[in-house]
Scaffold this motif. Structure first.
Motif, PDB file in Angstrom:
ATOM      1  N   GLN A  31     -12.466 -11.325 -43.239  1.00  0.00           N
ATOM      2  CA  GLN A  31     -12.976 -12.399 -42.394  1.00  0.00           C
ATOM      3  C   GLN A  31     -12.051 -12.786 -41.246  1.00  0.00           C
ATOM      4  N   GLN A  32     -10.827 -12.253 -41.242  1.00  0.00           N
ATOM      5  CA  GLN A  32      -9.901 -12.504 -40.136  1.00  0.00           C
ATOM      6  C   GLN A  32      -9.212 -11.195 -39.784  1.00  0.00           C
ATOM      7  N   ILE A  33      -9.046 -10.980 -38.478  1.00  0.00           N
ATOM      8  CA  ILE A  33      -8.420  -9.755 -37.999  1.00  0.00           C
ATOM      9  C   ILE A  33      -7.482 -10.118 -36.864  1.00  0.00           C
ATOM     10  N   ARG A  34      -6.311  -9.487 -36.862  1.00  0.00           N
ATOM     11  CA  ARG A  34      -5.353  -9.667 -35.771  1.00  0.00           C
ATOM     12  C   ARG A  34      -4.978  -8.293 -35.250  1.00  0.00           C
ATOM     13  N   GLY A  35      -4.884  -8.173 -33.947  1.00  0.00           N
ATOM     14  CA  GLY A  35      -4.543  -6.863 -33.425  1.00  0.00           C
ATOM     15  C   GLY A  35      -4.336  -6.838 -31.928  1.00  0.00           C
ATOM     16  N   ILE A  36      -4.379  -5.612 -31.412  1.00  0.00           N
ATOM     17  CA  ILE A  36      -4.209  -5.324 -30.000  1.00  0.00           C
ATOM     18  C   ILE A  36      -5.475  -4.627 -29.532  1.00  0.00           C
ATOM     19  N   TRP A  37      -5.933  -4.971 -28.336  1.00  0.00           N
ATOM     20  CA  TRP A  37      -7.152  -4.377 -27.778  1.00  0.00           C
ATOM     21  C   TRP A  37      -6.896  -4.102 -26.312  1.00  0.00           C
ATOM     22  N   GLN A  38      -7.401  -2.967 -25.842  1.00  0.00           N
ATOM     23  CA  GLN A  38      -7.205  -2.599 -24.445  1.00  0.00           C
ATOM     24  C   GLN A  38      -8.484  -1.994 -23.886  1.00  0.00           C
ATOM     25  N   ILE A  39      -8.762  -2.296 -22.612  1.00  0.00           N
ATOM     26  CA  ILE A  39      -9.924  -1.732 -21.922  1.00  0.00           C
ATOM     27  C   ILE A  39      -9.517  -1.364 -20.501  1.00  0.00           C
ATOM     28  N   THR A  40      -9.965  -0.177 -20.060  1.00  0.00           N
ATOM     29  CA  THR A  40      -9.690   0.278 -18.697  1.00  0.00           C
ATOM     30  C   THR A  40     -10.760  -0.299 -17.760  1.00  0.00           C
ATOM     31  N   PRO A  41     -10.537  -0.214 -16.441  1.00  0.00           N
ATOM     32  CA  PRO A  41     -11.471  -0.830 -15.487  1.00  0.00           C
ATOM     33  C   PRO A  41     -12.921  -0.366 -15.630  1.00  0.00           C
ATOM     34  N   GLY A  42     -13.801  -1.304 -15.368  1.00  0.00           N
ATOM     35  CA  GLY A  42     -15.237  -1.093 -15.429  1.00  0.00           C
ATOM     36  C   GLY A  42     -15.913  -2.415 -15.741  1.00  0.00           C
ATOM     37  N   VAL A  43     -17.214  -2.369 -15.956  1.00  0.00           N
ATOM     38  CA  VAL A  43     -17.977  -3.568 -16.285  1.00  0.00           C
ATOM     39  C   VAL A  43     -18.754  -3.299 -17.569  1.00  0.00           C
ATOM     40  N   VAL A  44     -18.586  -4.206 -18.564  1.00  0.00           N
ATOM     41  CA  VAL A  44     -19.256  -4.060 -19.853  1.00  0.00           C
ATOM     42  C   VAL A  44     -19.829  -5.404 -20.302  1.00  0.00           C
ATOM     43  N   THR A  45     -20.789  -5.336 -21.202  1.00  0.00           N
ATOM     44  CA  THR A  45     -21.328  -6.544 -21.821  1.00  0.00           C
ATOM     45  C   THR A  45     -20.913  -6.560 -23.282  1.00  0.00           C
ATOM     46  N   ASP A  46     -20.926  -7.752 -23.877  1.00  0.00           N
ATOM     47  CA  ASP A  46     -20.540  -7.869 -25.283  1.00  0.00           C
ATOM     48  C   ASP A  46     -21.148  -9.135 -25.874  1.00  0.00           C
ATOM     49  N   THR A  47     -21.253  -9.144 -27.189  1.00  0.00           N
ATOM     50  CA  THR A  47     -21.569 -10.351 -27.948  1.00  0.00           C
ATOM     51  C   THR A  47     -20.295 -10.702 -28.696  1.00  0.00           C
ATOM     52  N   GLN A  58     -23.719  -0.929 -23.537  1.00  0.00           N
ATOM     53  CA  GLN A  58     -22.818  -2.005 -23.110  1.00  0.00           C
ATOM     54  C   GLN A  58     -22.215  -1.750 -21.736  1.00  0.00           C
ATOM     55  N   ILE A  59     -22.209  -0.505 -21.290  1.00  0.00           N
ATOM     56  CA  ILE A  59     -21.555  -0.148 -20.029  1.00  0.00           C
ATOM     57  C   ILE A  59     -22.497  -0.426 -18.865  1.00  0.00           C
ATOM     58  N   VAL A  60     -22.050  -1.327 -17.977  1.00  0.00           N
ATOM     59  CA  VAL A  60     -22.830  -1.683 -16.792  1.00  0.00           C
ATOM     60  C   VAL A  60     -22.443  -0.785 -15.630  1.00  0.00           C
ATOM     61  N   SER A  61     -21.135  -0.572 -15.448  1.00  0.00           N
ATOM     62  CA  SER A  61     -20.671   0.317 -14.390  1.00  0.00           C
ATOM     63  C   SER A  61     -19.275   0.829 -14.708  1.00  0.00           C
ATOM     64  N   GLY A  62     -18.922   1.934 -14.049  1.00  0.00           N
ATOM     65  CA  GLY A  62     -17.622   2.549 -14.269  1.00  0.00           C
ATOM     66  C   GLY A  62     -17.615   3.390 -15.527  1.00  0.00           C
ATOM     67  N   ASP A  63     -16.418   3.748 -15.949  1.00  0.00           N
ATOM     68  CA  ASP A  63     -16.235   4.563 -17.153  1.00  0.00           C
ATOM     69  C   ASP A  63     -15.149   3.922 -18.020  1.00  0.00           C
ATOM     70  N   PRO A  64     -15.383   2.672 -18.462  1.00  0.00           N
ATOM     71  CA  PRO A  64     -14.340   1.985 -19.229  1.00  0.00           C
ATOM     72  C   PRO A  64     -14.101   2.639 -20.588  1.00  0.00           C
ATOM     73  N   VAL A  65     -12.828   2.646 -20.984  1.00  0.00           N
ATOM     74  CA  VAL A  65     -12.417   3.191 -22.277  1.00  0.00           C
ATOM     75  C   VAL A  65     -11.739   2.065 -23.050  1.00  0.00           C
TER      76      VAL A  65
END
Length: 152
Positions: free
Chosen positions: A81-97, A61-68
């Protein structure tokens, strides 16, 4: 959830809230499994990075950088079937579905390119809806923290 877990002091322990509901007999079993959690509040910017749990990215999934990626599930439906939460990502480029998701950016900035669709610029205060199955490319410019609701 308690204040010692990094959540706001006004956040109740969801298990305690469920246990405090007055029910008995067979209704108790059914109710405990299907009961919605007590209402609560969470100060999302106030949750320390150390209170978020690692969510390792697949290296493909990582295109560039070192995202965490880190996060914390605040609530999950009994059927998952349902989830609520907090999500965080550091700088970089990633792909996702993507899943069927509504989120609000609390801090940071990113550009989300939806394959065959729009380019979304998101920052603090922006609400974003992603469609299940969308192929995306996230360019994270500043560490991004969001509050989300996903329907699977």
């Amino acid at each position: 959830m308690t204040a010692t877990s990094g959540l706001d002091a006004h956040t109740p322990d969801l298990e305690s809230a469920r246990a405090a509901e007055p029910v008995s007999g067979a209704a108790a079993e059914s109710s405990a499994e299907n009961a919605a959690p007590a209402s609560f509040v969470v100060n999302i910017p106030g949750i320390a990075d150390d209170d978020l749990e690692p969510e390792p990215l697949d290296p493909s999934q990582i295109v560039s950088g070192d995202p965490v990626v880190t996060g914390k599930v605040l609530w999950e439906a009994p059927d998952g079937q349902q989830i609520r939460g907090i999500w965080q990502i550091t700088p970089g480029v990633v792909t996702d579905t993507e899943a069927n998701e509504l989120f609000v950016v609390v801090s940071g900035r990113a550009t989300i390119e939806v394959e065959g669709g729009p380019v979304l610029e998101v920052g603090p205060g922006d609400a974003c809806v992603l469609r299940e199955g969308d192929q995306t490319r996230w360019t994270v410019h500043e560490t991004l923290r969001k509050a989300y609701h996903i329907s699977l």
